[in-house]
Design a protein around this motif. Sequence first.
Motif, short mmCIF file in Angstrom:
data_model
loop_
_atom_site.label_atom_id
_atom_site.label_comp_id
_atom_site.label_asym_id
_atom_site.label_seq_id
_atom_site.Cartn_x
_atom_site.Cartn_y
_atom_site.Cartn_z
N SER A 190 0.84 -1.20 0.00
CA SER A 190 0.00 0.00 0.00
C SER A 190 0.87 1.24 0.00
CB SER A 190 -0.91 0.01 1.23
OG SER A 190 -1.56 1.26 1.36
N MET A 191 0.49 2.23 -0.82
CA MET A 191 1.20 3.50 -0.89
C MET A 191 0.57 4.55 0.02
SD MET A 191 1.58 3.53 -5.05
CE MET A 191 2.38 5.13 -5.14
N GLY A 192 -0.48 4.18 0.75
CA GLY A 192 -1.17 5.16 1.59
C GLY A 192 -1.96 6.17 0.79
N ILE A 193 -2.39 5.76 -0.42
CA ILE A 193 -3.19 6.61 -1.31
C ILE A 193 -4.52 5.90 -1.54
CG2 ILE A 193 -3.36 7.62 -3.62
CD1 ILE A 193 -0.27 7.65 -3.65
N TYR A 194 -5.63 6.57 -1.20
CA TYR A 194 -6.93 5.92 -1.25
C TYR A 194 -7.95 6.81 -1.96
CZ TYR A 194 -4.63 3.95 2.92
OH TYR A 194 -3.73 3.41 3.81
N ILE A 195 -8.84 6.20 -2.72
CA ILE A 195 -10.03 6.88 -3.21
C ILE A 195 -11.25 6.20 -2.61
CG2 ILE A 195 -11.48 7.40 -5.21
CD1 ILE A 195 -9.00 7.76 -6.87
N PHE A 196 -12.07 6.97 -1.90
CA PHE A 196 -13.29 6.48 -1.27
C PHE A 196 -14.51 7.11 -1.92
CE2 PHE A 196 -10.17 6.12 2.18
CZ PHE A 196 -10.49 4.90 2.76
N ASN A 197 -15.59 6.36 -2.02
CA ASN A 197 -16.89 6.97 -2.24
C ASN A 197 -17.28 7.64 -0.92
OD1 ASN A 197 -16.80 5.72 -4.71
ND2 ASN A 197 -18.33 4.17 -4.23
N TRP A 198 -17.43 8.96 -0.95
CA TRP A 198 -17.56 9.70 0.29
C TRP A 198 -18.77 9.30 1.12
CZ3 TRP A 198 -15.56 11.47 4.25
CH2 TRP A 198 -16.18 12.39 5.10
N ASP A 199 -19.91 9.11 0.50
CA ASP A 199 -21.10 8.76 1.28
C ASP A 199 -20.88 7.50 2.10
OD1 ASP A 199 -22.45 10.94 0.34
OD2 ASP A 199 -23.63 9.85 -1.16
N ARG A 200 -20.23 6.51 1.51
CA ARG A 200 -20.00 5.24 2.23
C ARG A 200 -18.98 5.44 3.35
NH1 ARG A 200 -20.99 1.80 5.15
NH2 ARG A 200 -20.49 -0.41 4.93
N LEU A 201 -17.89 6.10 3.08
CA LEU A 201 -16.89 6.32 4.12
C LEU A 201 -17.46 7.16 5.24
CD1 LEU A 201 -14.00 6.13 5.26
CD2 LEU A 201 -13.43 8.16 3.90
N ARG A 202 -18.19 8.20 4.90
CA ARG A 202 -18.79 9.07 5.91
C ARG A 202 -19.68 8.27 6.84
NH1 ARG A 202 -23.21 12.22 7.12
NH2 ARG A 202 -22.78 14.40 7.73
N ASP A 217 -7.53 4.28 12.05
CA ASP A 217 -6.50 4.24 11.00
C ASP A 217 -7.04 3.51 9.78
OD1 ASP A 217 -3.42 4.63 10.57
OD2 ASP A 217 -3.88 2.61 9.86
N PHE A 218 -6.70 4.01 8.59
CA PHE A 218 -7.17 3.38 7.37
C PHE A 218 -6.62 1.96 7.22
CE2 PHE A 218 -7.87 7.85 5.89
CZ PHE A 218 -9.25 7.73 5.80
N GLY A 219 -5.32 1.80 7.44
CA GLY A 219 -4.72 0.49 7.25
C GLY A 219 -5.17 -0.53 8.28
N LYS A 220 -5.16 -0.14 9.53
CA LYS A 220 -5.46 -1.08 10.61
C LYS A 220 -6.95 -1.34 10.79
CE LYS A 220 -1.34 0.17 13.26
NZ LYS A 220 -0.83 0.78 14.51
N HIS A 221 -7.79 -0.34 10.49
CA HIS A 221 -9.20 -0.46 10.84
C HIS A 221 -10.16 -0.33 9.65
CE1 HIS A 221 -7.19 1.35 14.53
NE2 HIS A 221 -7.49 0.11 14.88
N VAL A 222 -9.99 0.69 8.82
CA VAL A 222 -10.98 0.96 7.78
C VAL A 222 -10.93 -0.09 6.67
CG1 VAL A 222 -11.72 2.60 6.01
CG2 VAL A 222 -11.02 3.42 8.27
N ILE A 223 -9.75 -0.38 6.13
CA ILE A 223 -9.66 -1.36 5.05
C ILE A 223 -10.18 -2.73 5.50
CG2 ILE A 223 -8.10 -2.60 3.50
CD1 ILE A 223 -6.40 -0.06 3.36
N PRO A 224 -9.77 -3.25 6.68
CA PRO A 224 -10.35 -4.52 7.13
C PRO A 224 -11.87 -4.46 7.28
CG PRO A 224 -8.36 -4.06 8.36
CD PRO A 224 -8.66 -2.83 7.56
N ALA A 225 -12.40 -3.33 7.73
CA ALA A 225 -13.85 -3.20 7.87
C ALA A 225 -14.54 -3.24 6.51
CB ALA A 225 -14.19 -1.90 8.60
N TYR A 226 -13.96 -2.61 5.52
CA TYR A 226 -14.51 -2.65 4.17
C TYR A 226 -14.51 -4.09 3.63
CZ TYR A 226 -15.22 2.25 2.82
OH TYR A 226 -15.71 3.53 2.68
N LEU A 227 -13.42 -4.80 3.84
CA LEU A 227 -13.33 -6.18 3.36
C LEU A 227 -14.33 -7.08 4.08
CD1 LEU A 227 -9.45 -6.55 3.04
CD2 LEU A 227 -11.10 -6.20 1.20
N ASP A 228 -14.44 -6.90 5.39
CA ASP A 228 -15.38 -7.72 6.18
C ASP A 228 -16.83 -7.49 5.76
OD1 ASP A 228 -13.27 -8.80 7.56
OD2 ASP A 228 -13.52 -7.51 9.34
#
Length: 381
Positions: A190-202, A217-228
């Motif tokens: 990961s390069m620490g560069i992300y594009i999110f659909n804002w409504d979903r992330l919000r 944190d995006f790496g530790k918490h957000v990305i795993p939550a999206y995958l789950d």
Amino acid sequence: MKTEILAMILAGGKGSRLGKLTQNIAKPAVPFGGRYRIIDFTLSNCINSGINKVGVVTQYQPLALNSHIGNGASWGFDGFDSGVTILQPYSSNEGSKWFEGTAHAIYQNIDYIDQMDPQYVLVLSGDHIYKMDYEAMLEDHKQNNASLTVAVIEVPMEEASRFGIMNTDENDRIIEFEEKPEEPKSNLASMGIYIFNWDRLRGMLLNSYQKDGQMLDFGKHVIPAYLDSGENVFAYRFNGYWKDVGTIDSLWEANMEYIDPNHSLNIRDKNWRVSAKNTVSPPHFIATEAEVKDSLIVDGCYVAGKISHSILSCDVQVKEGATISDSVIMPGAVIGKNVTISRAIVGENAIIGDDAEVIGEEEIAVVGYSEVIGVSVDENE
């Protein structure tokens, strides 16, 4: 008026691994390449990619960074329907609380993002050296009907355990995320560069902070939550030059690579201009006895020594008899007579007194911001 994409640059890093170079300034404000500061690359990428609205999230020692960015005019953000907004580390949500992670920084600035009303939010770091077309990444995001796209770069397999690794299927859909795995399954870092659909992330951030506030944190918490949750999460492969200059060694290496006109960074590409704050300095002056080889000397310097394979930033003074090799001399530094500097980084406004030696061997030698080494020298001599 709705904004298609808003860039949020996270620029509050303390940069503790850069030691004395970041005692007084945030890491994104550290000078690079003689005329730039590290954040200039991310800002330039935005304007070159057609992204005209940018929020810069600051925290640690923000004054130099704020002054450097100003209204963004140096990068072209002063036109109609464009601009850079400096965002301080507080919000109406939690008062004067410092950010506890990358996702927490975005959460604290929800009010600002809502005012911009974006469809997509591009989250960036302000402390990497690279040139990247974010518009191409956005097109990839749209084509994949993604909820989140993560920029990745291939790293040597033996180094993959140092990074957050994205494991993908044959279509580059991310199926697993591993944070610094001991036995990595792939080399897509990961390069620490992300594009999110804002409504979903919000919605995800608000839901988390209404419950337990643990999505920091995006790496530790957000990305795993999206995958789950089964979201469409894709990798975007980047093939160009990219370097995290968060250590002394990597900062020195990137500067040395910058000197090479044939290096893949190719900062001189007029089709992808890297801009910096407009400064007014007199032309550099090289004394007749000076000797310069394979080096970059920026305007405003006085040079009277021997310089080889080095970068001298604006307003640097090098007195008679000094020898500098394989080194980076940051703005405003004064190098006294008969000084020897090799494999070193000399910080802004540092003073190296006559006859001193600053020599790096296995480790790069570092002189800090405004640090004085040896006896004093007359800057007006």
